[in-house]
Write a protein that holds these residues in place. Structure first.
Motif, mmCIF file in Angstrom:
data_model
loop_
_atom_site.group_PDB
_atom_site.id
_atom_site.type_symbol
_atom_site.label_atom_id
_atom_site.label_comp_id
_atom_site.label_asym_id
_atom_site.label_seq_id
_atom_site.Cartn_x
_atom_site.Cartn_y
_atom_site.Cartn_z
ATOM 1 N N ARG A 1 0.821 -1.208 0.000
ATOM 2 C CA ARG A 1 0.000 0.000 0.000
ATOM 3 C C ARG A 1 0.857 1.261 0.000
ATOM 4 O O ARG A 1 0.488 2.285 -0.557
ATOM 5 C CB ARG A 1 -0.940 -0.008 1.221
ATOM 6 N N VAL A 2 2.011 1.196 0.648
ATOM 7 C CA VAL A 2 2.852 2.396 0.751
ATOM 8 C C VAL A 2 3.642 2.549 -0.550
ATOM 9 O O VAL A 2 4.843 2.318 -0.613
ATOM 10 C CB VAL A 2 3.775 2.326 1.991
ATOM 11 N N THR A 3 2.935 2.941 -1.592
ATOM 12 C CA THR A 3 3.523 3.021 -2.924
ATOM 13 C C THR A 3 4.653 4.043 -2.955
ATOM 14 O O THR A 3 5.648 3.854 -3.632
ATOM 15 C CB THR A 3 2.454 3.448 -3.945
ATOM 16 N N MET A 4 4.510 5.111 -2.160
ATOM 17 C CA MET A 4 5.514 6.166 -2.111
ATOM 18 C C MET A 4 6.882 5.586 -1.719
ATOM 19 O O MET A 4 7.919 6.095 -2.118
ATOM 20 C CB MET A 4 5.051 7.173 -1.066
ATOM 21 N N ALA A 5 6.843 4.556 -0.883
ATOM 22 C CA ALA A 5 8.096 3.954 -0.415
ATOM 23 C C ALA A 5 8.391 2.655 -1.164
ATOM 24 O O ALA A 5 9.208 1.862 -0.735
ATOM 25 C CB ALA A 5 8.013 3.688 1.077
ATOM 26 N N HIS A 6 7.690 2.451 -2.307
ATOM 27 C CA HIS A 6 7.943 1.268 -3.098
ATOM 28 C C HIS A 6 7.694 0.002 -2.261
ATOM 29 O O HIS A 6 8.521 -0.912 -2.186
ATOM 30 C CB HIS A 6 9.401 1.310 -3.596
ATOM 31 N N GLY A 7 6.520 -0.012 -1.603
ATOM 32 C CA GLY A 7 6.171 -1.108 -0.691
ATOM 33 C C GLY A 7 6.195 -2.476 -1.349
ATOM 34 O O GLY A 7 6.044 -2.603 -2.571
ATOM 35 N N LEU A 8 6.397 -3.515 -0.540
ATOM 36 C CA LEU A 8 6.590 -4.871 -1.057
ATOM 37 C C LEU A 8 5.274 -5.574 -1.342
ATOM 38 O O LEU A 8 4.376 -5.594 -0.499
ATOM 39 C CB LEU A 8 7.356 -5.715 -0.020
ATOM 40 N N ASP A 9 5.166 -6.194 -2.532
ATOM 41 C CA ASP A 9 4.054 -7.112 -2.771
ATOM 42 C C ASP A 9 4.513 -8.508 -2.329
ATOM 43 O O ASP A 9 5.663 -8.692 -1.912
ATOM 44 C CB ASP A 9 3.631 -7.082 -4.250
ATOM 45 N N ALA A 10 3.615 -9.476 -2.428
ATOM 46 C CA ALA A 10 3.924 -10.808 -1.897
ATOM 47 C C ALA A 10 5.194 -11.383 -2.526
ATOM 48 O O ALA A 10 6.028 -11.969 -1.849
ATOM 49 C CB ALA A 10 2.742 -11.738 -2.155
ATOM 50 N N LYS A 11 5.369 -11.151 -3.821
ATOM 51 C CA LYS A 11 6.511 -11.747 -4.509
ATOM 52 C C LYS A 11 7.839 -11.169 -4.010
ATOM 53 O O LYS A 11 8.775 -11.909 -3.692
ATOM 54 C CB LYS A 11 6.340 -11.503 -6.020
ATOM 55 N N ARG A 12 7.889 -9.847 -3.941
ATOM 56 C CA ARG A 12 9.145 -9.227 -3.474
ATOM 57 C C ARG A 12 9.402 -9.565 -2.005
ATOM 58 O O ARG A 12 10.538 -9.714 -1.579
ATOM 59 C CB ARG A 12 9.094 -7.708 -3.680
ATOM 60 N N LEU A 13 8.315 -9.687 -1.233
ATOM 61 C CA LEU A 13 8.478 -10.037 0.178
ATOM 62 C C LEU A 13 9.089 -11.437 0.310
ATOM 63 O O LEU A 13 10.022 -11.649 1.091
ATOM 64 C CB LEU A 13 7.117 -9.965 0.881
ATOM 65 N N GLN A 14 8.570 -12.379 -0.491
ATOM 66 C CA GLN A 14 9.098 -13.749 -0.448
ATOM 67 C C GLN A 14 10.579 -13.765 -0.831
ATOM 68 O O GLN A 14 11.371 -14.496 -0.255
ATOM 69 C CB GLN A 14 8.313 -14.667 -1.406
ATOM 70 N N GLN A 15 10.926 -12.921 -1.809
ATOM 71 C CA GLN A 15 12.346 -12.841 -2.203
ATOM 72 C C GLN A 15 13.192 -12.367 -1.022
ATOM 73 O O GLN A 15 14.259 -12.900 -0.744
ATOM 74 C CB GLN A 15 12.522 -11.864 -3.370
ATOM 75 N N GLN A 16 12.687 -11.338 -0.340
ATOM 76 C CA GLN A 16 13.448 -10.819 0.801
ATOM 77 C C GLN A 16 13.585 -11.893 1.882
ATOM 78 O O GLN A 16 14.635 -12.036 2.494
ATOM 79 C CB GLN A 16 12.762 -9.574 1.381
ATOM 80 N N TRP A 17 12.522 -12.636 2.110
ATOM 81 C CA TRP A 17 12.581 -13.681 3.131
ATOM 82 C C TRP A 17 13.579 -14.772 2.754
ATOM 83 O O TRP A 17 14.269 -15.314 3.602
ATOM 84 C CB TRP A 17 11.180 -14.274 3.358
ATOM 85 N N GLY A 18 13.662 -15.059 1.435
ATOM 86 C CA GLY A 18 14.671 -16.018 0.979
ATOM 87 C C GLY A 18 16.067 -15.518 1.314
ATOM 88 O O GLY A 18 16.926 -16.256 1.807
ATOM 89 N N GLU A 19 16.258 -14.222 1.096
ATOM 90 C CA GLU A 19 17.549 -13.595 1.398
ATOM 91 C C GLU A 19 17.858 -13.701 2.900
ATOM 92 O O GLU A 19 18.990 -13.961 3.301
ATOM 93 C CB GLU A 19 17.450 -12.121 0.990
ATOM 94 N N ILE A 20 16.818 -13.494 3.718
ATOM 95 C CA ILE A 20 17.004 -13.566 5.180
ATOM 96 C C ILE A 20 17.356 -15.000 5.593
ATOM 97 O O ILE A 20 18.247 -15.202 6.424
ATOM 98 C CB ILE A 20 15.737 -13.059 5.914
ATOM 99 N N ASP A 21 16.681 -15.985 4.980
ATOM 100 C CA ASP A 21 17.009 -17.383 5.276
ATOM 101 C C ASP A 21 18.486 -17.665 4.992
ATOM 102 O O ASP A 21 19.183 -18.257 5.809
ATOM 103 C CB ASP A 21 16.146 -18.331 4.423
ATOM 104 N N ARG A 22 18.938 -17.225 3.837
ATOM 105 C CA ARG A 22 20.340 -17.475 3.463
ATOM 106 C C ARG A 22 21.283 -16.764 4.426
ATOM 107 O O ARG A 22 22.307 -17.307 4.827
ATOM 108 C CB ARG A 22 20.584 -17.028 2.021
ATOM 109 N N LEU A 23 20.904 -15.548 4.812
ATOM 110 C CA LEU A 23 21.738 -14.772 5.724
ATOM 111 C C LEU A 23 21.842 -15.473 7.083
ATOM 112 O O LEU A 23 22.933 -15.617 7.658
ATOM 113 C CB LEU A 23 21.117 -13.388 5.895
ATOM 114 N N ASN A 24 20.703 -15.931 7.600
ATOM 115 C CA ASN A 24 20.715 -16.643 8.886
ATOM 116 C C ASN A 24 21.574 -17.904 8.790
ATOM 117 O O ASN A 24 22.329 -18.222 9.714
ATOM 118 C CB ASN A 24 19.290 -17.013 9.309
#
Ligand SMILES: [Zn+2]
Ligand SMILES: [Zn+2]
Length: 592
Positions: free
Chosen positions: A390-413
């Motif tokens: 919803r926060v388009t001004m801040a380029h908010g995450l949709d489900a797909k980009r969120l899942q990508q970020q979570w993948g990144e977090i998994d790898r980081l952990n």
């Protein structure tokens, strides 16, 4: 130019760029630089003249801003600001301080109605001229009229605590360099950790008042002399704040520190308690009252029984020492009397930070940079909570980009765990938006996979009280939501809270087991003190979060802790004082 002058220039540039509809990131870069500089202890001039360092070593100061700082230090002016000021009328700056008036609306008012002051705007509202401007209307006009007092009130010109603290720390360091000074301490609302600070009170223990007061006047940040007496001096300091210095004798230092810390209400109650014990208490000490010369006359001041330390002063009236943050004239003296003072939460108690942003949305640092900074600060877990779509001004995450970020977090952990004992655990989080029509901006099916969900309301803040309350209560009742972020939306000095029934919110949170946030950002400090105290009373757990948008954003944690202390909160009341295992048990879903 001093740091505070340069900070003010950058803040002004940010306002004017915002008015022009400038790039969000550019505006924020100036805004953040202004804040960093306003709380820096060392002067920019000395960083620059140090041959081993560069201005760009300062967090958030890139090559471009460093160049602008050099120009300001050399010439006292900034061509960019001169340009902007030539194009934009000065009144814009003031009008943008009216809650609800963004750059577009301000432009319309200036262009259409030639509004040139807050008074002129008020008059235009009263004459009904504002509602006829395109994009306005009856409702907006009424809202402006209601909010204009907020912008005009001197109450909203006070320094934020964090800004006052930067001045106090520099000033104390300077005063302690004076050989005549035995002790120097800050008092007043700064010491009580109030959200904003009007004047700065400094207390010095010395036998040589003249030398001490001369030393204050020799401070490089010292402005006009306002008053000079035998033991008291008032001057203008950075950002126009009034600084009151008092010099006292060693035997009175504790009582003076207690007296000038206040609050007034606290001191009134303390004095009345003293009288009940045949004592009198003032800034010079605690004195025994002895019978007057004849039977009819009032008792007179006898020998001093305390004054050297604050502990002595409180002990003299039969009390333990009371932390300054709760000296507000509430029930603290009763609690102290019954030995029931809370053990207030401290910054050392905080183990994790559960609200922050990265470059995936509107943060300035990458995921990796935020994690490293959190490790450096000794945090044992953090949650990455970028904005939802919803926060388009801040380029908010949709489900797909969120899942990508979570993948990144998994790898980081995983890679942190491979390095041996993992110094930190990164939780997969999100700051979802509570939508204008109700509901959240990401489906539950996605949120169920998150470790931690912050739900916040950023849009539709002008809706009626019942609507906003309903939106928030529904979010609280959603099993996926862990915590409500900045629950009232207020920005100190800038924007009042939206209309919301906090009693209903607290009740719903208690019932659902959803946490409420104390957002530590010094502009927010949301929940405020009465609401945080009410939440505790209702059994709601609070979370102190920085909402960091950069690595130095973590530094505001202390402001959130101060707010919690003023609300009388203990370690037990704050969810993120727990170890991660304990926290998992406390989260209502428990599917971490
Ligand atoms: Zn937010
Ligand atoms: Zn946030």
């Amino acid at each position: 130019m001093t740091n505070s002058d340069i900070s003010a220039v950058f803040d002004h540039v940010a306002d004017l760029l915002e008015y022009q509809g400038g790039n969000v990131f550019r505006v924020r870069a100036y805004r953040n630089a202004a804040r960093t500089i306003s709380v820096m202890v060392e002067s920019l001039a000395s960083v620059r003249s140090d041959s081993y360092r560069k201005l760009t070593d300062i967090d958030g100061i890139g090559v471009d801003l460093a160049g602008k700082i050099e120009t300001l230090l050399d010439t006292g002016r900034l061509p960019l600001l001169d340009d902007l000021e030539a194009k934009i009328p000065a009144v814009v700056f003031k009008l943008m301080r009216v809650p609800g008036l963004g750059p577009k609306k301000v432009k319309a008012l200036v262009d259409e109605l030639q509004v040139d002051s807050l008074d002129a705007l008020e008059q235009a509202c009263r004459e009904g001229r504002v509602r006829d401007v395109k994009g306005f209307g009856e409702k907006t006009q009424a809202a402006i009229l209601e909010n204009i007092g907020f912008a005009k009130s001197p109450e909203h010109d006070r320094l934020l605590w964090e800004e006052a603290d930067a001045i106090v720390q520099q000033l104390l360091a300077w005063m302690r360099e004076c050989p005549a000074v035995r002790q120097a301490e800050g008092a007043g609302s700064w010491r009580r950790g109030r959200e904003t600070v009007g004047d700065i009170d400094i207390l010095v223990d010395s036998d040589k008042a003249t030398a001490v007061m001369d030393h204050l006047q020799a401070w490089k940040e010292c402005g006009d002399l306002l008053l000079r007496g035998d033991t008291k001096t008032s001057v203008r300091g950075p950002r126009g704040v009034q600084i009151d210095l008092r010099v006292v004798e060693q035997d009175s230092f504790g009582s003076a520190w207690q007296y000038f810390t206040g609050s007034k209400d606290h001191n009134v109650r303390l004095r009345s308690r003293a009288r009940d014990r045949q004592l009198t208490i003032n800034e010079y000490g605690v004195f025994r009252l002895v019978p007057g010369a004849d039977a009819d006359s009032k008792p007179v001041k006898g020998a001093a029984v305390a004054g050297r330390t604050e502990q002595d002063v409180y002990r003299a009236v039969g009390l333990p020492w009371i932390p300054p943050e709760i000296r507000e004239g509430g029930d603290e003296i009763g609690l102290a009397d019954r030995d029931e003072l809370p053990t207030l939460v401290t910054i050392e108690d905080i183990r994790g930070d559960l609200h922050m942003h990265t470059t995936a949305t509107d943060g300035e640092a990458t995921l990796g940079e935020m994690v490293r900074a959190a490790i450096e600060r000794g945090l044992s877990y953090i949650a990455i909570t970028d904005h939802g779509q919803r926060v388009t001004m801040a380029h908010g995450l949709d489900a797909k980009r969120l899942q990508q970020q979570w993948g990144e977090i998994d790898r980081l952990n995983d890679s942190l765990a491979e390095e041996g004992r993992s110094p930190i655990v990164v939780l997969k989080g999100i700051e979802v938006d509570i939508l204008e029509k109700g509901g959240l901006d990401l489906p539950d099916a996605v949120l169920e996979q998150a470790d931690w969900v912050v739900a916040s309301l950023h849009y539709g803040q002008n809706q009626p009280r019942e609507r906003i309350t309903k939106r928030i209560v529904e979010a609280i009742e959603n099993p996926c939501v862990s915590v409500i972020g900045h629950p009232t939306g207020r920005l100190i000095n800038r924007r009042p809270a939206y209309e919301v029934d906090m009693e209903a919110v607290i009740e719903a949170a208690a019932k659902a087991g959803t946490f409420l946030e104390i957002n530590a950002n010094p502009w927010r400090l949301d929940l405020n003190v009465p609401h945080a105290a009410a939440a505790k009373k209702a059994g709601v757990k609070l979370v102190i979060s920085t909402d960091a948008h950069s690595t130095r954003g973590f530094d505001v944690l202390r402001c959130g802790v101060l707010q919690a202390r003023r609300a009388g909160l203990e370690k037990e009341d704050i969810a993120n004082t727990r170890s991660l295992d304990q926290l998992k048990k406390l989260i209502k879903r428990g599917n971490l």
